[in-house]
Design an enzyme around this catalytic site. Structure first.
Site, mmCIF file in Angstrom:
data_model
loop_
_atom_site.group_PDB
_atom_site.id
_atom_site.type_symbol
_atom_site.label_atom_id
_atom_site.label_comp_id
_atom_site.label_asym_id
_atom_site.label_seq_id
_atom_site.Cartn_x
_atom_site.Cartn_y
_atom_site.Cartn_z
ATOM 1 N N CYS A 2 3.414 -2.882 4.004
ATOM 2 C CA CYS A 2 2.470 -1.828 4.382
ATOM 3 C C CYS A 2 3.115 -1.065 5.533
ATOM 4 O O CYS A 2 4.335 -1.158 5.711
ATOM 5 C CB CYS A 2 1.077 -2.386 4.707
ATOM 6 S SG CYS A 2 0.924 -3.340 6.220
ATOM 7 N N ASN A 46 7.608 -23.316 8.658
ATOM 8 C CA ASN A 46 6.223 -23.058 8.220
ATOM 9 C C ASN A 46 6.061 -23.083 6.700
ATOM 10 O O ASN A 46 4.945 -22.963 6.203
ATOM 11 C CB ASN A 46 5.724 -21.685 8.709
ATOM 12 C CG ASN A 46 6.027 -21.412 10.166
ATOM 13 O OD1 ASN A 46 6.632 -20.395 10.505
ATOM 14 N ND2 ASN A 46 5.623 -22.306 11.046
ATOM 15 N N ASP A 64 0.874 -1.180 0.000
ATOM 16 C CA ASP A 64 0.000 0.000 0.000
ATOM 17 C C ASP A 64 0.909 1.227 0.000
ATOM 18 O O ASP A 64 2.145 1.107 -0.159
ATOM 19 C CB ASP A 64 -0.998 -0.039 1.174
ATOM 20 C CG ASP A 64 -0.355 0.193 2.540
ATOM 21 O OD1 ASP A 64 0.881 0.381 2.613
ATOM 22 O OD2 ASP A 64 -1.097 0.190 3.539
ATOM 23 N N HIS A 65 0.308 2.418 0.206
ATOM 24 C CA HIS A 65 1.102 3.653 0.165
ATOM 25 C C HIS A 65 2.200 3.666 1.231
ATOM 26 O O HIS A 65 3.302 4.150 0.986
ATOM 27 C CB HIS A 65 0.174 4.867 0.349
ATOM 28 C CG HIS A 65 -0.636 4.802 1.605
ATOM 29 N ND1 HIS A 65 -1.699 3.917 1.746
ATOM 30 C CD2 HIS A 65 -0.519 5.457 2.787
ATOM 31 C CE1 HIS A 65 -2.206 4.061 2.954
ATOM 32 N NE2 HIS A 65 -1.515 4.982 3.616
ATOM 33 N N GLY A 87 3.199 -3.998 8.232
ATOM 34 C CA GLY A 87 3.321 -5.362 7.712
ATOM 35 C C GLY A 87 2.180 -6.232 8.190
ATOM 36 O O GLY A 87 1.973 -7.346 7.701
ATOM 37 N N VAL A 88 1.408 -5.715 9.134
ATOM 38 C CA VAL A 88 0.365 -6.530 9.767
ATOM 39 C C VAL A 88 -0.899 -6.608 8.912
ATOM 40 O O VAL A 88 -1.382 -7.710 8.605
ATOM 41 C CB VAL A 88 0.030 -5.991 11.181
ATOM 42 C CG1 VAL A 88 -1.130 -6.761 11.782
ATOM 43 C CG2 VAL A 88 1.254 -6.091 12.088
ATOM 44 N N GLY A 89 -1.442 -5.454 8.525
ATOM 45 C CA GLY A 89 -2.697 -5.463 7.762
ATOM 46 C C GLY A 89 -2.565 -6.280 6.487
ATOM 47 O O GLY A 89 -3.421 -7.111 6.166
ATOM 48 N N ARG A 116 2.294 -30.505 10.567
ATOM 49 C CA ARG A 116 1.694 -29.284 11.139
ATOM 50 C C ARG A 116 1.134 -28.361 10.051
ATOM 51 O O ARG A 116 0.061 -27.774 10.214
ATOM 52 C CB ARG A 116 2.738 -28.545 11.994
ATOM 53 C CG ARG A 116 3.042 -29.335 13.263
ATOM 54 C CD ARG A 116 4.317 -28.891 13.949
ATOM 55 N NE ARG A 116 4.674 -29.841 15.005
ATOM 56 C CZ ARG A 116 5.894 -29.958 15.522
ATOM 57 N NH1 ARG A 116 6.887 -29.205 15.081
ATOM 58 N NH2 ARG A 116 6.132 -30.837 16.468
ATOM 59 N N ARG A 152 7.060 1.285 8.219
ATOM 60 C CA ARG A 152 7.183 2.191 9.362
ATOM 61 C C ARG A 152 7.807 1.484 10.555
ATOM 62 O O ARG A 152 7.822 2.016 11.669
ATOM 63 C CB ARG A 152 5.797 2.733 9.748
ATOM 64 C CG ARG A 152 5.173 3.591 8.659
ATOM 65 C CD ARG A 152 3.730 3.937 8.955
ATOM 66 N NE ARG A 152 3.163 4.781 7.896
ATOM 67 C CZ ARG A 152 1.861 4.961 7.698
ATOM 68 N NH1 ARG A 152 0.980 4.347 8.478
ATOM 69 N NH2 ARG A 152 1.433 5.734 6.727
ATOM 70 N N ARG A 163 7.564 -33.677 10.811
ATOM 71 C CA ARG A 163 6.718 -33.006 11.803
ATOM 72 C C ARG A 163 6.228 -31.650 11.311
ATOM 73 O O ARG A 163 5.115 -31.229 11.633
ATOM 74 C CB ARG A 163 7.441 -32.878 13.158
ATOM 75 C CG ARG A 163 8.605 -31.916 13.182
ATOM 76 C CD ARG A 163 9.287 -31.948 14.550
ATOM 77 N NE ARG A 163 10.315 -30.918 14.670
ATOM 78 C CZ ARG A 163 11.512 -30.954 14.120
ATOM 79 N NH1 ARG A 163 11.850 -31.986 13.350
ATOM 80 N NH2 ARG A 163 12.386 -29.980 14.310
ATOM 81 N N HIS A 164 7.031 -31.009 10.481
ATOM 82 C CA HIS A 164 6.603 -29.704 9.957
ATOM 83 C C HIS A 164 5.583 -29.879 8.834
ATOM 84 O O HIS A 164 4.636 -29.092 8.723
ATOM 85 C CB HIS A 164 7.808 -28.880 9.508
ATOM 86 C CG HIS A 164 8.720 -28.551 10.646
ATOM 87 N ND1 HIS A 164 8.267 -27.924 11.773
ATOM 88 C CD2 HIS A 164 10.038 -28.819 10.861
ATOM 89 C CE1 HIS A 164 9.267 -27.787 12.633
ATOM 90 N NE2 HIS A 164 10.353 -28.329 12.104
#
Ligand code: RB5
Length: 147
Positions: A64, A98, A7-8, A67-69, A136, A108, A132-133
């Site tokens: 972003c 993972n 995003d911006h 980085g969360v959204g 999962r 930011r 095991r990975h």
């Protein structure tokens, strides 16, 4: 081929990472946004995530403000395992354990120098393939398929 999206608030960091990928001669496809006009992260998370799930791109990088959204949005796309990281250990382990296919970074939150370190370790680390990975990850896929 690496898929890029932002995003911006992630634009500047994405542009810095593009220069780094150019230096490393790593090919990428940039799904935008391309300007600093206010933009909605879910739109670019989806474009980028679809390119990864379809196989057009091997891995993705999303940017972003935090980085969360953009990671929350990307993880809504079936087959995506997006990880928001600001430390090298997690960026490495999320590939090893993972089999994450998208790394999300906050423009930011992390410096360009830190982001380069995270991107490099993410792109250069392969999934361990340990039983095991795999088990999962399959449980997560099963969860995704039940909703
Ligand atoms: C945009 O201001 C900001 O909210 C967005 O980039 C992101 O940080 C959301 O998680």
């Amino acid at each position: 081929m690496i898929a890029l999206g932002n995003d911006h608030a992630g634009l500047e960091l994405k542009n810095a990472i593009k220069l780094h990928l150019d230096e490393r001669k790593i090919e990428y496809k940039d799904f935008g946004t391309y300007t600093s006009d206010s933009a909605d992260y879910a739109v670019y998370a989806e474009k980028t995530a679809r390119a990864v799930v379809s196989g057009e791109c091997e891995l993705g990088l999303l940017f972003c403000g935090t980085g969360v959204g953009i990671s929350i949005a990307a993880n809504k796309v079936k087959g995506i395992r997006a990880c928001c990281c600001s430390d090298k250990f997690s960026a490495e382990m999320t590939r090893l354990h993972n089999n994450a296919n998208i790394l999300c970074l906050g423009g930011r939150v992390v410096s360009v120098e830190k982001a380069i370190e995270l991107v490099d370790v993410f792109l250069d680390t392969k999934f361990s393939g340990e039983e095991r990975h795999i088990r999962r990850i399959n449980q997560v896929i099963d969860l995704e398929n039940r909703f």
